[in-house]
Design a protein around this motif. Structure first.
Motif, short mmCIF file in Angstrom:
data_model
loop_
_atom_site.label_atom_id
_atom_site.label_comp_id
_atom_site.label_asym_id
_atom_site.label_seq_id
_atom_site.Cartn_x
_atom_site.Cartn_y
_atom_site.Cartn_z
N PHE A 1 0.82 -1.20 0.00
CA PHE A 1 0.00 0.00 0.00
C PHE A 1 0.86 1.28 0.00
O PHE A 1 0.42 2.34 -0.38
CB PHE A 1 -0.92 0.00 1.24
N GLN B 1 4.93 6.02 -2.64
CA GLN B 1 4.67 7.15 -1.73
C GLN B 1 5.73 7.33 -0.65
O GLN B 1 5.60 8.21 0.21
CB GLN B 1 3.31 6.94 -1.06
N SER C 1 -8.21 10.98 6.09
CA SER C 1 -8.77 9.88 5.34
C SER C 1 -7.77 8.75 5.42
O SER C 1 -6.57 8.98 5.32
CB SER C 1 -8.94 10.31 3.88
N PRO D 1 -7.28 4.10 5.03
CA PRO D 1 -7.95 2.84 4.69
C PRO D 1 -8.46 2.07 5.92
O PRO D 1 -9.44 1.33 5.81
CB PRO D 1 -6.88 2.03 3.96
N GLY E 1 -3.93 6.12 -3.24
CA GLY E 1 -2.99 5.60 -2.25
C GLY E 1 -3.42 5.94 -0.83
O GLY E 1 -4.59 5.87 -0.48
N ASN F 1 -9.68 5.81 0.45
CA ASN F 1 -8.32 5.45 0.04
C ASN F 1 -8.28 4.10 -0.68
O ASN F 1 -8.85 3.12 -0.22
CB ASN F 1 -7.39 5.35 1.25
N ALA F 2 -7.55 4.06 -1.79
CA ALA F 2 -7.37 2.79 -2.49
C ALA F 2 -6.10 2.86 -3.35
O ALA F 2 -5.78 3.91 -3.89
CB ALA F 2 -8.58 2.48 -3.37
N PRO F 3 -5.41 1.72 -3.49
CA PRO F 3 -4.26 1.70 -4.39
C PRO F 3 -4.74 1.63 -5.85
O PRO F 3 -5.89 1.25 -6.10
CB PRO F 3 -3.51 0.42 -3.99
#
Lengths: 587, 135
Positions: free
Chosen positions: A155, A159, A234, A236, B13, B40-42
């Motif tokens: 993930f 970045q 925000s 995941p 991301g 959020n997501a790749p």
């Protein structure tokens, strides 16, 4: 017991207000006489239009829409009571500042953020800032680190080392602080969340340990703010709010007991406001979190005077110059009242609203970026006139990327010019007594308390967060703000007002160093091969157990850090132990 | 336009900043589009969801510096799944004009820098969808 059962904060303070000193500065006779003269002046000298529009409501980015009079006079605050409302500096109610001599005794800390690329890259930027006169450090992590994923996590791909520095284990901290004396600096570790505070701060403590520096010598702060983890960002994956609050409080308890000079929470504040809300809501939410946190610490056995003095705040000064000054004074007075009258503190230090400020980033735009230097300078000046303890000034390339070296330096120089050239620091609370500023201070204090009361009536800070009330309020605010900007209600120079076809010369834009992700992945592979993986497993298991059984988790995460657990490994334990919060994405 | 445009929005991301994408999501919804916002997501997961949702437009938001690296992966994944021809790709967030140009060249149909207005975004979306779906 620190708080009267059943009574809300506003009720307690209203009761207390009935016992005000009665030493008004103005005599009734003078005020009445002046009111007559004022009315005459208004009717004869002030135009009809101005009489009609006596009050206007300024609109600006992140503004509070508090109306302003054309002219402020003693009549704007006829019951003004110097002793009750202001006091002298360093004296209750601390409106004028927490120290008698303020900046004459201690300059505001020039604490510019540093963070990008590899630990070595950020080490260079920190040294650059220190060489050029920074008096404090502020360390910003990359997004994977903030979100608690290792640099080799799928993930995190693409970045690593962007918008902050990547760290995965204590080894990275050794590189970060190469040739920087930990006992000679004050360091703000921008661990936004309680969860990553419980992971990253232990790594710093282990670094100190391995360098032979005892923890009582360490000075600095962590953010450790649940508002960030559960409301603003925000992400995941989230742990449930009440577990997040527990971790926030574990961090505080551990730091209070083991790292005595460390400021263990810097209440939001800044990120919440930048997310999109007024300066009033910003402070109400911070106070709600702060008071709920203190209550929990009292439950854990602390006396208020053992715990309140290392709690700090983090504000976002923005465009409305006088509002920014007034609200720092308002919240300083309000916090004093809370700590004294709701929590019954006896030590003055417990009652101080100490704050770091970061000038507003969303107020800076991409068009004609050098204009942002001016905007940030006003934000910085307002913060100093309001009595902030520590500043970061955002850079003119805010809407482009991480600051270049020259942009970062200019932000530092902005602070230095305020300190060395403007002479505003020679006099304590220079705007104290201004009819305008005192009226605005009063109004803002009232509004913050009203919003704090709303949160309390809705069941308290955690409840309001869990139910999504705070989210809704903020989404409503920033949606309306966008509309107001696009419709020209909020004026932004060179964007929707004073527009021209002028094309400024392009600015240098920061470019991230190459190869950081590969480098970090290689280091991680090496680390995992060399460390004692039995000890790693034992440490993670013990941490998981502590999460589940209610022990303070910090000693366990410190042990994890010692044996070279990686950040992602600890976050995984939190997820396993606490579960994932089924958070609604609000639109 | 006759058909309802369906747009999938995501944070690219791990980026934490969601004020912009939420503002845009509401604006697009208020102008009559069907909006699916997944947080959020790749890149590969965004493409997978775009296919599942049969989205006309995919809009991603990046304020954390990874627009080039992850933007590239997104376009590559879109090409791999052969959805580029019928799906429009938008990028919004914080990046320099120079990078914005590179992302257009990379394959994004629309690139929105700080200061982009509702009007610009909505009209761009309508225009580019009708180009790819002339019916």
């Amino acid at each position: 017991m620190g708080k009267e059962q059943g009574k809300r904060i506003k009720e307690i303070l209203q009761e207390r207000a009935r016992n005000r000193k009665n030493t008004p500065l103005y005599s009734t006779k003078t005020v009445d006489g002046l009111r007559q003269k004022f009315n005459e002046w208004k009717e004869t000298k002030v135009s009809e239009k101005d009489q009609k529009d006596w009050n206007v409501t300024p609109r600006t980015i992140l503004g509070s829409s508090i109306s302003r009079e054309l002219l402020y006079t003693p009549l704007s605050n006829p019951n003004f009571d110097y002793e009750e409302d202001l006091g002298f500096s360093g004296e209750e109610p601390f409106t004028r500042g927490i120290h008698p001599n303020m900046y004459r005794g201690r300059e505001f800390t020039m604490r510019q953020l540093a963070g990008f690329g590899s630990p070595e890259d950020t080490n260079q930027r920190m040294k650059f800032l220190l060489e050029n006169g920074a008096t404090g450090l502020s360390l910003l992590f990359d997004i994977p680190t903030i979100q608690m994923y290792d640099s080799d996590d799928p993930f995190s791909a693409g970045q690593v080392g962007m918008s902050g520095v990547c760290v995965d284990s204590v080894d990275d901290w050794h590189l970060l602080f190469k040739d920087i004396a930990l006992d000679e600096i004050t360091l703000s570790i921008v661990t936004h969340f309680p969860s990553n505070t419980a992971i990253l701060l232990p790594m710093y403590l282990v670094l100190a340990e391995e360098r032979g520096i005892s923890w009582d010598k360490l000075r600095g702060s962590v953010q450790n703010d649940m508002t960030m983890e559960e409301l603003v960002r925000s992400g995941p994956e989230y742990i449930p709010p009440r577990d997040c609050f527990r971790v926030q409080c574990d961090n505080i308890e551990f730091l209070r007991k083991n790292v005595p000079q460390w400021n263990f929470i810097t209440l939001n504040g800044y990120n919440l406001r930048e997310y999109g809300t007024s300066g009033v809501t910003e402070m109400a939410v911070a106070l709600a979190n702060g008071t709920e946190t203190l209550k929990e610490q009292l439950n854990r056995g602390f006396d208020i005077d053992e715990i309140a003095d290392r709690l700090a705040f983090f504000w976002a000064p923005a465009n409305d110059f006088f509002e920014e000054i007034a609200r720092l004074r308002a919240v300083r007075r309000l916090w004093y009242k809370l700590i004294k009258y709701v929590f019954n503190a006896k030590r003055e230090r417990s009652m101080w609203m100490r704050c770091h400020v970061q000038t507003s980033g969303v107020s800076l735009i991409q068009q004609e970026p050098l204009n942002n230097v001016v905007r940030s300078a006003y934000h910085a000046l307002a913060s100093v006139l309001g009595g902030a303890q520590s500043l970061h000034v955002d850079s003119y390339d805010e809407a482009y990327s991480v600051p270049t070296e020259e942009a970062s330096l200019l932000s530092l120089r902005t602070q230095q010019i305020v300190q060395a050239e403007t002479q505003v620091t020679q006099v304590v609370d220079p705007l104290g007594g201004s009819f305008y500023v005192e009226a605005l201070t009063n109004e803002i204090e009232k509004r913050i308390l009203d919003e704090l009361d709303e949160i309390e009536k809705a069941g308290g800070y955690i409840e309001a967060l869990e139910q999504g009330n705070l989210q809704k309020k903020i989404v409503g605010y920033f949606s309306d703000e966008q509309r107001a900007i696009e419709e020209g209600e909020i004026k932004v120079v060179a964007y929707n007002t004073y527009k021209s076809s002028y094309e400024p010369p392009p600015i240098n834009v920061f470019e991230y160093p190459e190869g950081v992700e590969e480098q970090q992945k290689a280091k991680l592979a090496d680390l995992k091969a060399k460390r004692d993986n039995k000890k790693v497993k034992a440490a993670l298991d013990a941490l998981r157990e502590a999460c589940k059984n209610g022990d303070n988790i910090l000693p366990y995460s410190v042990q994890c850090a010692r044996v070279r657990c990686t950040e992602g490994e600890l976050f995984k334990v939190f997820k396993e132990a606490f579960g994932i919060w089924n958070r609604t994405i609000l639109m | 336009m006759a058909r309802t445009i369906k747009i999938l929005l995501a944070k690219l991301g791990l980026d934490v900043h969601n004020r912009g994408v939420v503002t845009v999501a509401r604006e697009l919804r208020d102008s009559g589009m069907e909006v699916v916002y997944i947080g959020n997501a790749p890149p590969h997961a965004i493409i997978k969801t775009a296919i599942q949702e049969d989205a006309d437009v995919v809009g991603v938001s990046s304020l954390a510096g990874a627009h080039m690296t992850l933007g590239k992966k997104l376009i590559e994944a879109a090409n791999k799944e052969k959805i580029k021809d019928r799906t429009c790709f938008l990028m919004g967030g914080v990046f320099s004009p120079a990078d914005a140009k590179k992302m257009s060249e990379m394959g994004f149909d629309g690139v929105f820098m700080p200061g982009s207005t509702k009007e610009e975004i909505v009209s761009s979306v309508c225009e580019m969808v009708s180009k790819k779906h002339p019916e």
